[in-house]
Design a protein around this motif. Structure first.
Motif, PDB file in Angstrom:
ATOM      1  N   ALA A 237      -3.678 -10.448 -31.951  1.00 40.51           N
ATOM      2  CA  ALA A 237      -3.073 -11.668 -32.483  1.00 40.51           C
ATOM      3  C   ALA A 237      -1.548 -11.602 -32.419  1.00 40.51           C
ATOM      4  O   ALA A 237      -0.877 -12.567 -32.027  1.00 40.51           O
ATOM      5  CB  ALA A 237      -3.549 -11.888 -33.922  1.00 40.51           C
ATOM      6  N   LEU A 240      -0.289 -12.069 -28.877  1.00 43.83           N
ATOM      7  CA  LEU A 240      -0.332 -13.463 -28.447  1.00 43.83           C
ATOM      8  C   LEU A 240       0.749 -14.295 -29.139  1.00 43.83           C
ATOM      9  O   LEU A 240       1.290 -15.248 -28.565  1.00 43.83           O
ATOM     10  CB  LEU A 240      -1.722 -14.045 -28.723  1.00 43.83           C
ATOM     11  N   ILE A 241       1.074 -13.942 -30.401  1.00 48.70           N
ATOM     12  CA  ILE A 241       2.170 -14.634 -31.094  1.00 48.70           C
ATOM     13  C   ILE A 241       3.473 -14.432 -30.334  1.00 48.70           C
ATOM     14  O   ILE A 241       4.246 -15.376 -30.114  1.00 48.70           O
ATOM     15  CB  ILE A 241       2.296 -14.128 -32.546  1.00 48.70           C
ATOM     16  N   TYR A 256      -3.361 -17.713 -34.482  1.00 46.33           N
ATOM     17  CA  TYR A 256      -3.241 -16.267 -34.291  1.00 46.33           C
ATOM     18  C   TYR A 256      -2.805 -15.586 -35.592  1.00 46.33           C
ATOM     19  O   TYR A 256      -3.243 -14.474 -35.905  1.00 46.33           O
ATOM     20  CB  TYR A 256      -2.266 -15.949 -33.167  1.00 46.33           C
TER      21      TYR A 256
END
Length: 588
Positions: A237, A240-241, A256
Motif C-alpha cells: 500500500a 502504491l501511495i 491504499y
C-alpha cells in the motif's frame, strides 16, 4: 579301667564344658555381624575350651588340593597358618576330605596317611589333627580344623562338640551372608532406582524441550505466515501511495491508506493475542460488573453470530464484581461467541451464563488454580463439539481445526493467557456432536464500585490544549516521538522530547512547565519508564504520567495498581486514543 563314678564326673564335666561353649557361641552369633569375624570368634571359643594349639576355618580347593586360611586362633607361642597350604606336603588324607569324610589322627608319626609328612606337620604345631568338612558350594569345601602340637586322642565328645560348633557357625554365616547379599541387593536396587529416576528425569526434560521446540516452531511458523501477509499489505500500500503521488494521482491514495491501516490494525491485534497467550499483555484490572458488560455486548454478539443462532443470557442472583481488565474480557467473550458460531454452521443455541463460584482447596488443586471466590462466565453452544485429542490441544498457539486462512489458532490460547494473567483460569467441557462449554473463572473483587466505562469522545470534538500546556515525551524510538509530538502539536500542546531516561530527567530538573509525562516503559541507558516516573514525581509531586509500552512489563508499571494520575497505553495505538488519554489525564 575307669570306675563308674569317674566316668560320671568326666561326663558331667564334658557336658558342662559343652554347655558353656554353646552359650559363648550363642552370644557371638547374636552380637557379631561380619561372617569372617564370627568364624574366628567361634574357632577361638572352641580352641580354648578344648585346650588345643590351633583352631580355625578354611576353604578347601579339591582340584588344587589346597586350603586357604584367612585367619585362625592360636594358643600362646603357636604361629598362624594364615595363607595357602598344600595338603600333599603333609600326607594323603586329602583323599578322605575329598570324599567328605572326617579326618582325625592322634599322632602324625603313627598314622599311615601322615607318617611320611609327620615332620612337616610337627613344624606347624599339628602332630594331632581333627578336620571336619562343613559344607560344599561351587566346588569348594568349608573346613573346621583343630591342631595340637602334641599327640592327642580325639574323643567322641571332642568330635561332637566340634561338629555342633561347625553346624551352628555354618547356619549363622549363611544367614549373615544372605543378609549381606540382601542389603547389597537393596542398595543396588536403590542405586538402580536412583539412576533410572535420573535417566527418566533427563528423558522427560529432553521430551519437554522437544515439545517446547515443536511448539516454538509451530508458533514462529504461524507468526511468520500471518505477519508476512500483513506486512505485504502495508508495504504494498505504501509503495502504491508513493507511485500515485509521483503520478499526481492523489485522488486514488485513500483506498491504499485504508488497506495499510487495516493491515496494521490486524497486525496489532495479532501481537496482542500473542502477548495474551504468553501472559505478557499489559492489563488494567478494575472492579467490573460482568452482568452489565455482557448486557452491553449482546446486540453486537447477535449481529456477529447471525440470525440462525439463538442467544440466551443467564445471570445468577447478586453477582459479584470481577477484578479484570474490561476491554480484554470483552475481547475474550467475543472470541468465544465467534468460536461457538463457527461450531454451529447450521444454527443452534448459544448460552452466556454468569454466576458466583467458590473453589475450595481440594478442587483448586485439581483445577490448577488458587482456592477462593470467582465470578464464573461460561459460553456454551450446541455445535459440533470436540473429540478428546482436539480438546487436549485447544489452548495450543496456532492450533486450529478450521480450513487454511479461516483461523489463526490464537483465539483460545489468548483467552487462556488472559485468564491466567488475571489470576483466574479457563476450562473446556466438550463432547463430539454434543456441543462445547468454555468457562472463564475471574477473581472476585472485594469492595469498591464497578467499572462504568464511558465511550471515548471523538478526538475532533475534544477540547484543545489550554494555553502553555506542555507534555514531555520520553521514548527511544524516533518515529514514535515524532508521531506523538505531531499529535500534541495538532491539539495545541507544547511537546518536549527525550530519547532516554537520563535525558528526560534533565528536562524534569529544569524550570520548564510540564503538565504530563509520556514515557515508554522499556528505555535504554539503565533507567526504565517506571523509574523515570518515580524520579519525576519526587521532583514534581503529582505530575501526571502516561506509560506507553509495546511489551507487557506489567510488573514494572505496577501490576495494574498504578498510583493516581497514572495510566497505561499499549503499543501500537491509534493517535486518537493517545489524544483522548492525554486529555483525560490532564483534566483529572
Amino acid at each position: 579301667m575307669r570306675t563308674p563314678w569317674v566316668v560320671t564326673v568326666t561326663a558331667r564335666r564334658e557336658a558342662e564344658n559343652r554347655r558353656l561353649v554353646m552359650l559363648e557361641l550363642a552370644d557371638c552369633i547374636r552380637d557379631i555381624e561380619d561372617p569372617a569375624n564370627l568364624a574366628f570368634a567361634a574357632a577361638e571359643i572352641l580352641g580354648r575350651r578344648l585346650g588345643v594349639s590351633r583352631a580355625g576355618f578354611g576353604i578347601v580347593d579339591p582340584l588344587r588340593e589346597t586350603i586357604t586360611i584367612e585367619r585362625d586362633w592360636n594358643a600362646p607361642g603357636v604361629q598362624t597358618l594364615a595363607g595357602v597350604l598344600h595338603f600333599r606336603d603333609y600326607g594323603s588324607y586329602i583323599e578322605d576330605l575329598k570324599r567328605g569324610d572326617l579326618v582325625a589322627f592322634a599322632d602324625a608319626r603313627t598314622d599311615a596317611r601322615t607318617a611320611e609328612g609327620a615332620m612337616g606337620l610337627e613344624r606347624i604345631s599339628a602332630r594331632a589333627v581333627l578336620n571336619l568338612p562343613v559344607a560344599e558350594q561351587a566346588g569348594f569345601m568349608a573346613l573346621l580344623f583343630l591342631n595340637h602340637a602334641e599327640a592327642r586322642a580325639w574323643t567322641d565328645d571332642d568330635v561332637a562338640l566340634a561338629q555342633d560348633v561347625a553346624d551352628r557357625v555354618q547356619v549363622a554365616v549363611q544367614r549373615r551372608r544372605a543378609e549381606s547379599d540382601l542389603r547389597q541387593l537393596a542398595a543396588s536396587l536403590e542405586q538402580q532406582v536412583e539412576e533410572r529416576t535420573a535417566a527418566h528425569a533427563v528423558t522427560e526434560e529432553q521430551l519437554r524441550q522437544s515439545q517446547k521446540m515443536e511448539a516454538v516452531g509451530q508458533l514462529t511458523g504461524g507468526l511468520a505466515h500471518d505477519f508476512n501477509n500483513l506486512l505485504t499489505g502495508i508495504i504494498g500500500a505504501h509503495d502504491l501511495i508513493k507511485r500515485r503521488l509521483a503520478q499526481n494521482r492523489a485522488d486514488e491514495i485513500g483506498r491504499y491508506v485504508d488497506i495499510a491501516t487495516a493491515s496494521a490494525t490486524r497486525a496489532a491485534a495479532l501481537t496482542h493475542r500473542l502477548l495474551a497467550f504468553s501472559r505478557r499483555q499489559t492489563l488494567d484490572p478494575k472492579p467490573t460488573d460482568v452482568d452489565r458488560l455482557v448486557s452491553d455486548m449482546v446486540d453486537m454478539i447477535r449481529r456477529t453470530v447471525g440470525p440462525s443462532i439463538n442467544i440466551d443470557v443467564i445471570n445468577g442472583p447478586d453477582l459479584w464484581l470481577a477484578l479484570v481488565d474490561p476491554p480484554q474480557l470483552e475481547n475474550a467473550l467475543l472470541n468465544l461467541c465467534i468460536n461457538a458460531r463457527d461450531a454451529m454452521p447450521d444454527g443452534g443455541r448459544l448460552t452466556i451464563e454468569a454466576d458466583n463460584c467458590w473453589i475450595d482447596s481440594r478442587n483448586a488443586i485439581a483445577r490448577d488454580f488458587e482456592a477462593g471466590a470467582y465470578l464464573k462466565l461460561s459460553v456454551s453452544d450446541t455445535g459440533t463439539g470436540m473429540p478428546p485429542d482436539v480438546m487436549a490441544r485447544a489452548f495450543d498457539p496456532f492450533f486450529t481445526t478450521k480450513p487454511l486462512g479461516q483461523g489463526t489458532g490464537l483465539g483460545l490460547s489468548m483467552i487462556y493467557g488472559f485468564a491466567k494473567q488475571s489470576g483466574g483460569q479457563v476450562r473446556i467441557h466438550s463432547q463430539a456432536g454434543q456441543g462445547t462449554t468454555v468457562a472463564l473463572y475471574l477473581p472476585r473483587h472485594d469492595g469498591g464500585s464497578a467499572d462504568r466505562r464511558t465511550p471515548i469522545e471523538d478526538t475532533a470534538a475534544m477540547p484543545r490544549a489550554e494555553q502553555g500546556e506542555t507534555v514531555l515525551v520520553v521514548d527511544d524510538e524516533p518515529a514514535v516521538r515524532m508521531l506523538v509530538g505531531d499529535v500534541l502539536s495538532d491539539l495545541g500542546y507544547t511537546a518536549l522530547e527525550a530519547d532516554d531516561g537520563k535525558s528526560g530527567l534533565k528536562i524534569l530538573q529544569s524550570r520548564a512547565r510540564i503538565d504530563l509525562l509520556v514515557t515508554d516503559v522499556g528505555l535504554p541507558g539503565g533507567m526504565n519508564g517506571r523509574q523515570v516516573a518515580d524520579a519525576a514525581r519526587v521532583l514534581r509531586p503529582g505530575l501526571k504520567v502516561l506509560f506507553i509500552t509495546g511489551y507487557a512489563e506489567n510488573a514494572v508499571v505496577g501490576n495494574g495498581h498504578l498510583d493516581p494520575g497514572m495510566a497505561v497505553l499499549t503499543k501500537p495505538f491509534a493517535m486518537d486514543d493517545l489524544a483522548a488519554k492525554i486529555r483525560t489525564l490532564i483534566e483529572e
